[in-house]
Motif scaffolding. Structure first.
Motif, PDB file in Angstrom:
ATOM      1  N   THR A  86       0.846  -1.187   0.000  1.00 35.69           N
ATOM      2  CA  THR A  86       0.000   0.000   0.000  1.00 35.69           C
ATOM      3  C   THR A  86       0.882   1.239   0.000  1.00 35.69           C
ATOM      4  O   THR A  86       2.098   1.166   0.217  1.00 35.69           O
ATOM      5  CB  THR A  86      -0.936   0.034   1.222  1.00 35.69           C
ATOM      6  OG1 THR A  86      -0.146   0.156   2.416  1.00 35.69           O
ATOM      7  CG2 THR A  86      -1.788  -1.225   1.294  1.00 35.69           C
ATOM      8  N   CYS A  87       0.233   2.397  -0.199  1.00 37.20           N
ATOM      9  CA  CYS A  87       0.992   3.643  -0.249  1.00 37.20           C
ATOM     10  C   CYS A  87       1.671   3.933   1.088  1.00 37.20           C
ATOM     11  O   CYS A  87       2.779   4.474   1.124  1.00 37.20           O
ATOM     12  CB  CYS A  87       0.077   4.799  -0.635  1.00 37.20           C
ATOM     13  SG  CYS A  87      -0.735   4.604  -2.245  1.00 37.20           S
ATOM     14  N   ASN A  99       8.769   6.869   2.327  1.00 40.55           N
ATOM     15  CA  ASN A  99       7.591   7.573   2.826  1.00 40.55           C
ATOM     16  C   ASN A  99       7.946   8.947   3.372  1.00 40.55           C
ATOM     17  O   ASN A  99       7.167   9.888   3.273  1.00 40.55           O
ATOM     18  CB  ASN A  99       6.894   6.740   3.905  1.00 40.55           C
ATOM     19  CG  ASN A  99       6.329   5.436   3.354  1.00 40.55           C
ATOM     20  OD1 ASN A  99       6.002   5.356   2.183  1.00 40.55           O
ATOM     21  ND2 ASN A  99       6.214   4.430   4.198  1.00 40.55           N
ATOM     22  N   SER A 102       8.978  11.688   0.256  1.00 39.14           N
ATOM     23  CA  SER A 102       8.147  11.697  -0.940  1.00 39.14           C
ATOM     24  C   SER A 102       7.848  13.089  -1.453  1.00 39.14           C
ATOM     25  O   SER A 102       7.505  13.272  -2.615  1.00 39.14           O
ATOM     26  CB  SER A 102       6.831  10.960  -0.662  1.00 39.14           C
ATOM     27  OG  SER A 102       6.122  11.609   0.381  1.00 39.14           O
ATOM     28  N   THR A 113       3.049  10.534  -4.551  1.00 42.50           N
ATOM     29  CA  THR A 113       2.041  10.335  -3.521  1.00 42.50           C
ATOM     30  C   THR A 113       1.860   8.873  -3.140  1.00 42.50           C
ATOM     31  O   THR A 113       1.343   8.580  -2.063  1.00 42.50           O
ATOM     32  CB  THR A 113       0.690  10.886  -3.995  1.00 42.50           C
ATOM     33  OG1 THR A 113       0.314  10.221  -5.209  1.00 42.50           O
ATOM     34  CG2 THR A 113       0.790  12.381  -4.252  1.00 42.50           C
ATOM     35  N   CYS A 114       2.257   7.968  -4.024  1.00 37.15           N
ATOM     36  CA  CYS A 114       2.081   6.548  -3.726  1.00 37.15           C
ATOM     37  C   CYS A 114       3.200   5.758  -4.381  1.00 37.15           C
ATOM     38  O   CYS A 114       3.550   6.007  -5.538  1.00 37.15           O
ATOM     39  CB  CYS A 114       0.717   6.052  -4.221  1.00 37.15           C
ATOM     40  SG  CYS A 114       0.342   4.344  -3.722  1.00 37.15           S
ATOM     41  N   THR A 291       3.317   6.730  -8.320  1.00 41.73           N
ATOM     42  CA  THR A 291       2.392   7.770  -8.773  1.00 41.73           C
ATOM     43  C   THR A 291       2.945   9.122  -8.368  1.00 41.73           C
ATOM     44  O   THR A 291       3.184   9.376  -7.178  1.00 41.73           O
ATOM     45  CB  THR A 291       0.994   7.578  -8.163  1.00 41.73           C
ATOM     46  OG1 THR A 291       0.475   6.310  -8.554  1.00 41.73           O
ATOM     47  CG2 THR A 291       0.041   8.659  -8.662  1.00 41.73           C
ATOM     48  N   ARG A 300       1.303   8.049 -13.428  1.00 43.81           N
ATOM     49  CA  ARG A 300       1.651   6.755 -12.838  1.00 43.81           C
ATOM     50  C   ARG A 300       2.684   6.059 -13.718  1.00 43.81           C
ATOM     51  O   ARG A 300       2.547   6.027 -14.941  1.00 43.81           O
ATOM     52  CB  ARG A 300       0.401   5.890 -12.702  1.00 43.81           C
ATOM     53  CG  ARG A 300       0.626   4.554 -12.018  1.00 43.81           C
ATOM     54  CD  ARG A 300      -0.671   3.775 -11.939  1.00 43.81           C
ATOM     55  NE  ARG A 300      -0.495   2.472 -11.295  1.00 43.81           N
ATOM     56  CZ  ARG A 300      -1.453   1.565 -11.186  1.00 43.81           C
ATOM     57  NH1 ARG A 300      -2.658   1.820 -11.683  1.00 43.81           N
ATOM     58  NH2 ARG A 300      -1.213   0.405 -10.589  1.00 43.81           N
TER      59      ARG A 300
END
Length: 357
Positions: A86-87, A99, A102, A113-114, A291, A300
Protein backbone atom coordinates in the motif's frame (compact mmCIF):
# COMPACT_ATOMS: atom_id res chain seq x y z
CA UNK A 1 -60.80 83.34 -30.12
CA UNK A 2 -57.83 81.24 -30.99
CA UNK A 3 -57.82 78.49 -33.50
CA UNK A 4 -55.90 75.23 -32.96
CA UNK A 5 -54.49 73.65 -36.04
CA UNK A 6 -53.80 69.88 -35.87
CA UNK A 7 -50.80 69.14 -38.01
CA UNK A 8 -49.67 65.56 -38.86
CA UNK A 9 -46.65 64.30 -36.91
CA UNK A 10 -43.93 62.92 -39.18
CA UNK A 11 -41.69 60.23 -37.54
CA UNK A 12 -38.28 59.39 -38.92
CA UNK A 13 -37.17 55.69 -38.35
CA UNK A 14 -34.03 55.66 -40.48
CA UNK A 15 -31.80 55.81 -37.33
CA UNK A 16 -33.38 52.66 -35.90
CA UNK A 17 -31.76 50.53 -38.58
CA UNK A 18 -28.31 51.90 -37.70
CA UNK A 19 -28.91 51.16 -34.02
CA UNK A 20 -29.96 47.56 -34.76
CA UNK A 21 -26.96 47.02 -37.01
CA UNK A 22 -24.66 48.44 -34.34
CA UNK A 23 -26.16 46.18 -31.67
CA UNK A 24 -25.79 43.10 -33.87
CA UNK A 25 -22.18 43.98 -34.68
CA UNK A 26 -21.43 44.51 -31.00
CA UNK A 27 -22.94 41.11 -30.17
CA UNK A 28 -20.95 39.40 -32.94
CA UNK A 29 -17.72 41.11 -31.92
CA UNK A 30 -18.37 40.24 -28.27
CA UNK A 31 -18.90 36.59 -29.19
CA UNK A 32 -15.69 36.60 -31.22
CA UNK A 33 -13.77 38.18 -28.34
CA UNK A 34 -15.25 35.68 -25.90
CA UNK A 35 -14.33 32.83 -28.26
CA UNK A 36 -10.75 34.02 -28.55
CA UNK A 37 -10.58 34.44 -24.78
CA UNK A 38 -11.88 30.91 -24.31
CA UNK A 39 -9.32 29.56 -26.78
CA UNK A 40 -6.56 31.49 -25.03
CA UNK A 41 -7.65 30.17 -21.63
CA UNK A 42 -7.82 26.62 -22.99
CA UNK A 43 -4.37 26.90 -24.56
CA UNK A 44 -3.03 28.35 -21.34
CA UNK A 45 -4.59 25.50 -19.36
CA UNK A 46 -3.26 22.90 -21.78
CA UNK A 47 0.21 24.40 -21.51
CA UNK A 48 -0.05 24.38 -17.74
CA UNK A 49 -1.37 20.79 -17.75
CA UNK A 50 1.56 19.69 -19.92
CA UNK A 51 3.99 21.38 -17.56
CA UNK A 52 2.31 19.83 -14.52
CA UNK A 53 2.15 16.43 -16.25
CA UNK A 54 5.89 16.59 -16.91
CA UNK A 55 6.54 17.52 -13.29
CA UNK A 56 4.28 14.68 -12.09
CA UNK A 57 6.08 12.23 -14.39
CA UNK A 58 9.47 13.29 -13.06
CA UNK A 59 8.13 13.01 -9.51
CA UNK A 60 7.02 9.43 -10.26
CA UNK A 61 10.46 8.70 -11.73
CA UNK A 62 12.06 10.11 -8.59
CA UNK A 63 9.99 7.63 -6.59
CA UNK A 64 11.15 4.80 -8.85
CA UNK A 65 14.79 5.84 -8.44
CA UNK A 66 14.41 6.03 -4.65
CA UNK A 67 12.91 2.52 -4.66
CA UNK A 68 15.74 1.25 -6.88
CA UNK A 69 18.30 2.51 -4.39
CA UNK A 70 16.57 0.65 -1.57
CA UNK A 71 16.42 -2.54 -3.65
CA UNK A 72 20.08 -2.25 -4.69
CA UNK A 73 21.08 -1.83 -1.07
CA UNK A 74 19.09 -4.91 -0.11
CA UNK A 75 20.71 -6.94 -2.92
CA UNK A 76 24.24 -5.79 -2.00
CA UNK A 77 23.70 -6.72 1.66
CA UNK A 78 21.97 -10.01 0.82
CA UNK A 79 18.77 -8.77 2.45
CA UNK A 80 15.37 -9.95 1.18
CA UNK A 81 13.38 -7.39 -0.79
CA UNK A 82 10.13 -6.92 1.12
CA UNK A 83 6.76 -6.16 -0.42
CA UNK A 84 5.24 -2.70 -0.15
CA UNK A 85 1.58 -3.39 -0.77
CA UNK A 86 0.00 0.00 0.00
CA UNK A 87 0.99 3.64 -0.25
CA UNK A 88 1.54 3.88 3.51
CA UNK A 89 3.17 0.47 3.98
CA UNK A 90 6.82 0.69 5.04
CA UNK A 91 7.68 -2.94 4.27
CA UNK A 92 8.69 -3.76 7.85
CA UNK A 93 10.69 -0.54 7.96
CA UNK A 94 12.65 -1.20 4.75
CA UNK A 95 10.98 1.73 2.97
CA UNK A 96 10.84 4.31 5.76
CA UNK A 97 13.04 6.67 3.77
CA UNK A 98 10.64 6.55 0.82
CA UNK A 99 7.59 7.57 2.83
CA UNK A 100 9.54 10.35 4.55
CA UNK A 101 11.12 11.75 1.38
CA UNK A 102 8.15 11.70 -0.94
CA UNK A 103 7.67 15.51 -1.03
CA UNK A 104 9.99 16.93 -3.68
CA UNK A 105 8.84 20.58 -3.80
CA UNK A 106 6.38 21.64 -1.12
CA UNK A 107 5.95 25.15 -2.57
CA UNK A 108 4.99 23.84 -6.02
CA UNK A 109 3.04 20.91 -4.51
CA UNK A 110 5.18 18.29 -6.31
CA UNK A 111 5.62 14.84 -4.75
CA UNK A 112 5.21 11.15 -5.38
CA UNK A 113 2.04 10.34 -3.52
CA UNK A 114 2.08 6.55 -3.73
CA UNK A 115 4.84 4.00 -4.13
CA UNK A 116 4.28 0.25 -4.10
CA UNK A 117 6.79 -2.57 -4.66
CA UNK A 118 5.95 -6.15 -5.57
CA UNK A 119 8.97 -8.51 -5.35
CA UNK A 120 6.86 -11.47 -6.50
CA UNK A 121 4.78 -10.45 -9.56
CA UNK A 122 2.58 -12.87 -11.48
CA UNK A 123 4.39 -12.15 -14.76
CA UNK A 124 8.06 -11.62 -15.61
CA UNK A 125 8.69 -9.25 -18.52
CA UNK A 126 11.85 -9.13 -20.65
CA UNK A 127 11.79 -6.48 -23.36
CA UNK A 128 14.82 -7.57 -25.40
CA UNK A 129 15.49 -11.28 -25.96
CA UNK A 130 18.10 -11.80 -28.67
CA UNK A 131 20.96 -14.14 -29.47
CA UNK A 132 22.60 -13.56 -26.07
CA UNK A 133 21.03 -15.80 -23.46
CA UNK A 134 18.82 -14.36 -20.74
CA UNK A 135 18.67 -16.19 -17.41
CA UNK A 136 15.15 -16.32 -15.97
CA UNK A 137 14.59 -17.59 -12.41
CA UNK A 138 11.11 -19.12 -12.20
CA UNK A 139 10.68 -19.57 -8.45
CA UNK A 140 7.29 -19.96 -6.78
CA UNK A 141 6.65 -17.59 -3.89
CA UNK A 142 4.64 -20.43 -2.36
CA UNK A 143 3.47 -23.84 -3.51
CA UNK A 144 4.64 -25.61 -6.64
CA UNK A 145 4.74 -24.89 -10.36
CA UNK A 146 2.89 -27.18 -12.76
CA UNK A 147 3.09 -25.16 -15.99
CA UNK A 148 5.32 -22.38 -17.30
CA UNK A 149 3.88 -20.28 -20.12
CA UNK A 150 6.08 -18.34 -22.54
CA UNK A 151 4.55 -15.51 -24.59
CA UNK A 152 6.61 -13.46 -27.00
CA UNK A 153 5.93 -10.64 -29.47
CA UNK A 154 7.69 -9.46 -32.59
CA UNK A 155 9.90 -6.38 -32.35
CA UNK A 156 10.66 -6.11 -36.06
CA UNK A 157 7.73 -7.79 -37.84
CA UNK A 158 5.02 -5.96 -39.76
CA UNK A 159 1.25 -5.98 -39.38
CA UNK A 160 1.04 -9.72 -40.09
CA UNK A 161 4.20 -11.21 -38.58
CA UNK A 162 2.75 -14.75 -38.54
CA UNK A 163 2.09 -14.86 -42.26
CA UNK A 164 5.62 -15.92 -43.15
CA UNK A 165 6.09 -18.44 -40.33
CA UNK A 166 6.84 -22.12 -41.12
CA UNK A 167 3.97 -24.54 -41.57
CA UNK A 168 5.65 -27.18 -39.41
CA UNK A 169 8.84 -27.90 -37.53
CA UNK A 170 10.21 -29.94 -40.46
CA UNK A 171 13.25 -28.23 -41.96
CA UNK A 172 12.52 -25.21 -39.77
CA UNK A 173 16.09 -23.93 -39.74
CA UNK A 174 16.99 -21.92 -42.82
CA UNK A 175 19.59 -19.23 -43.58
CA UNK A 176 18.83 -15.95 -41.87
CA UNK A 177 18.22 -14.22 -45.19
CA UNK A 178 15.49 -16.76 -45.97
CA UNK A 179 13.62 -16.37 -42.68
CA UNK A 180 10.34 -14.53 -43.42
CA UNK A 181 8.51 -15.01 -40.12
CA UNK A 182 8.14 -11.95 -37.90
CA UNK A 183 8.85 -14.02 -34.77
CA UNK A 184 12.09 -15.64 -33.69
CA UNK A 185 12.70 -19.27 -32.83
CA UNK A 186 12.85 -19.37 -29.05
CA UNK A 187 15.53 -21.64 -27.62
CA UNK A 188 15.32 -22.49 -23.93
CA UNK A 189 17.04 -24.68 -21.36
CA UNK A 190 15.22 -25.41 -18.12
CA UNK A 191 16.53 -27.13 -15.01
CA UNK A 192 14.94 -27.61 -11.57
CA UNK A 193 16.89 -25.98 -8.74
CA UNK A 194 14.60 -26.48 -5.75
CA UNK A 195 16.42 -29.53 -4.36
CA UNK A 196 20.01 -30.49 -3.66
CA UNK A 197 22.03 -30.27 -6.86
CA UNK A 198 25.03 -32.15 -8.19
CA UNK A 199 26.68 -32.09 -11.56
CA UNK A 200 25.09 -35.38 -12.54
CA UNK A 201 21.63 -34.37 -11.30
CA UNK A 202 21.77 -31.11 -13.25
CA UNK A 203 22.86 -32.96 -16.37
CA UNK A 204 20.13 -35.56 -16.05
CA UNK A 205 17.29 -33.12 -15.30
CA UNK A 206 17.94 -30.38 -17.86
CA UNK A 207 15.52 -29.95 -20.73
CA UNK A 208 16.53 -28.14 -23.91
CA UNK A 209 14.24 -27.36 -26.81
CA UNK A 210 13.58 -25.00 -29.71
CA UNK A 211 10.14 -23.42 -30.02
CA UNK A 212 9.39 -22.90 -33.71
CA UNK A 213 6.66 -20.29 -34.45
CA UNK A 214 3.83 -21.95 -36.39
CA UNK A 215 0.90 -19.98 -37.80
CA UNK A 216 -1.83 -21.87 -35.94
CA UNK A 217 -4.37 -21.29 -33.19
CA UNK A 218 -3.88 -24.76 -31.69
CA UNK A 219 -2.45 -24.39 -28.15
CA UNK A 220 1.18 -25.47 -27.92
CA UNK A 221 1.86 -27.67 -24.88
CA UNK A 222 5.32 -29.19 -24.50
CA UNK A 223 5.73 -31.84 -21.84
CA UNK A 224 8.79 -31.45 -19.62
CA UNK A 225 11.26 -34.12 -20.65
CA UNK A 226 14.98 -34.62 -20.18
CA UNK A 227 15.27 -36.88 -23.23
CA UNK A 228 15.50 -35.68 -26.80
CA UNK A 229 17.56 -32.60 -25.95
CA UNK A 230 17.28 -29.96 -28.65
CA UNK A 231 13.90 -31.15 -29.92
CA UNK A 232 11.92 -28.86 -32.21
CA UNK A 233 8.49 -28.07 -30.76
CA UNK A 234 5.73 -25.96 -32.33
CA UNK A 235 4.60 -22.66 -30.80
CA UNK A 236 1.10 -21.34 -31.48
CA UNK A 237 1.36 -17.95 -33.22
CA UNK A 238 -1.08 -15.30 -34.39
CA UNK A 239 -0.41 -11.81 -35.68
CA UNK A 240 -0.39 -10.68 -32.03
CA UNK A 241 2.02 -13.08 -30.30
CA UNK A 242 3.37 -16.60 -29.95
CA UNK A 243 2.66 -18.83 -26.97
CA UNK A 244 3.91 -22.16 -25.70
CA UNK A 245 3.47 -23.89 -22.35
CA UNK A 246 5.87 -26.28 -20.63
CA UNK A 247 3.72 -28.80 -18.77
CA UNK A 248 4.37 -31.70 -16.43
CA UNK A 249 6.40 -29.73 -13.91
CA UNK A 250 6.07 -30.25 -10.19
CA UNK A 251 8.86 -28.37 -8.44
CA UNK A 252 8.97 -25.01 -6.71
CA UNK A 253 12.03 -23.52 -8.43
CA UNK A 254 13.42 -23.64 -11.96
CA UNK A 255 16.03 -21.71 -13.87
CA UNK A 256 15.69 -21.03 -17.58
CA UNK A 257 18.17 -19.77 -20.15
CA UNK A 258 16.32 -18.25 -23.10
CA UNK A 259 17.45 -16.70 -26.35
CA UNK A 260 15.84 -15.97 -29.70
CA UNK A 261 17.14 -16.95 -33.14
CA UNK A 262 16.43 -14.94 -36.33
CA UNK A 263 14.44 -12.15 -34.61
CA UNK A 264 14.72 -10.25 -31.34
CA UNK A 265 11.53 -10.53 -29.30
CA UNK A 266 9.93 -9.28 -26.12
CA UNK A 267 9.00 -12.06 -23.71
CA UNK A 268 6.60 -12.63 -20.83
CA UNK A 269 6.93 -15.58 -18.46
CA UNK A 270 4.12 -16.76 -16.19
CA UNK A 271 3.34 -19.91 -14.23
CA UNK A 272 0.34 -21.77 -12.84
CA UNK A 273 -0.07 -24.46 -10.21
CA UNK A 274 -1.74 -27.86 -10.53
CA UNK A 275 -5.27 -26.41 -10.44
CA UNK A 276 -4.50 -23.65 -12.94
CA UNK A 277 -4.17 -20.73 -10.53
CA UNK A 278 -1.45 -18.10 -11.22
CA UNK A 279 1.74 -18.44 -9.21
CA UNK A 280 3.66 -15.46 -7.83
CA UNK A 281 7.29 -15.56 -9.00
CA UNK A 282 9.99 -14.30 -6.64
CA UNK A 283 13.77 -13.76 -6.90
CA UNK A 284 13.54 -12.56 -10.51
CA UNK A 285 12.03 -9.09 -10.80
CA UNK A 286 10.51 -6.44 -8.57
CA UNK A 287 7.61 -4.42 -9.94
CA UNK A 288 7.80 -0.78 -8.84
CA UNK A 289 4.54 1.19 -9.12
CA UNK A 290 4.94 4.94 -8.53
CA UNK A 291 2.39 7.77 -8.77
CA UNK A 292 3.65 11.34 -9.10
CA UNK A 293 1.62 14.47 -8.35
CA UNK A 294 1.99 18.09 -9.40
CA UNK A 295 -0.89 20.18 -7.98
CA UNK A 296 -3.99 18.46 -9.42
CA UNK A 297 -2.24 16.38 -12.13
CA UNK A 298 -1.23 12.74 -11.50
CA UNK A 299 1.11 10.46 -13.48
CA UNK A 300 1.65 6.75 -12.84
CA UNK A 301 4.79 4.81 -13.80
CA UNK A 302 5.51 1.07 -13.57
CA UNK A 303 9.09 -0.22 -13.80
CA UNK A 304 10.56 -3.70 -13.41
CA UNK A 305 14.05 -4.23 -12.05
CA UNK A 306 16.02 -7.49 -11.70
CA UNK A 307 16.35 -8.66 -8.12
CA UNK A 308 19.25 -10.96 -9.01
CA UNK A 309 21.34 -7.99 -10.19
CA UNK A 310 21.30 -8.94 -13.87
CA UNK A 311 19.30 -11.12 -16.23
CA UNK A 312 22.03 -11.42 -18.86
CA UNK A 313 23.82 -14.74 -19.06
CA UNK A 314 27.26 -13.95 -17.66
CA UNK A 315 28.79 -17.11 -19.12
CA UNK A 316 29.26 -17.86 -22.78
CA UNK A 317 26.23 -19.20 -24.60
CA UNK A 318 28.57 -21.25 -26.77
CA UNK A 319 31.79 -23.15 -26.12
CA UNK A 320 33.48 -21.33 -29.00
CA UNK A 321 32.36 -18.96 -31.73
CA UNK A 322 34.29 -17.49 -34.64
CA UNK A 323 33.72 -15.93 -38.05
CA UNK A 324 36.85 -17.58 -39.40
CA UNK A 325 38.49 -20.99 -39.41
CA UNK A 326 39.61 -22.34 -36.04
CA UNK A 327 42.68 -24.52 -35.51
CA UNK A 328 43.03 -26.40 -32.25
CA UNK A 329 46.59 -27.10 -31.13
CA UNK A 330 47.38 -29.49 -28.32
CA UNK A 331 50.63 -30.39 -26.59
CA UNK A 332 51.36 -33.26 -24.23
CA UNK A 333 54.34 -34.25 -22.14
CA UNK A 334 56.65 -36.83 -23.61
CA UNK A 335 55.51 -40.23 -22.58
CA UNK A 336 52.50 -38.97 -20.59
CA UNK A 337 50.18 -41.30 -22.45
CA UNK A 338 52.26 -44.44 -21.92
CA UNK A 339 52.02 -45.75 -25.45
CA UNK A 340 52.49 -43.32 -28.36
CA UNK A 341 49.68 -40.77 -28.09
CA UNK A 342 47.59 -39.15 -30.77
CA UNK A 343 50.14 -36.38 -31.27
CA UNK A 344 53.24 -38.46 -30.57
CA UNK A 345 55.45 -40.37 -32.91
CA UNK A 346 56.98 -43.65 -31.89
CA UNK A 347 60.14 -41.73 -31.06
CA UNK A 348 58.39 -39.36 -28.65
CA UNK A 349 57.26 -35.78 -29.08
CA UNK A 350 57.15 -34.53 -32.63
CA UNK A 351 53.93 -35.93 -34.03
CA UNK A 352 51.88 -33.73 -36.36
CA UNK A 353 48.40 -32.56 -35.42
CA UNK A 354 46.20 -33.71 -38.32
CA UNK A 355 43.63 -31.05 -37.47
CA UNK A 356 46.08 -28.29 -38.44
CA UNK A 357 47.37 -29.74 -41.67
Amino acid sequence: MSTTVNRPIHTKESGMVAIMVTIILMIVISLIVLGFAQVARRDQRQSLDRQLSTQAFYAAEAGVNDALEVIKTAISTNTPVNAKTTCADNGSGQYNSLNAGSILDAGADVAYTCLMIDPAPLTLVYSDIGTTGTVVPVVANSGTIATIKLTWQSKTGGATPASGCPGSTTNAFVPTTSWTCGYGVLRFDIVPTGAAMTHSSLMSSTMAAFLVPINTAVPANIAYSTTGAGDLSPASCSNTNCTASITGLGGSAYYMRINSIYRDVSLQVSATNAVGNPVELRDAQALIDATGKAQDVLRRVQVRTPITGTSTNLTSDYALESNDAICKRFSVMDGSGGSPGFFQSSAGVGGTNPLCQ
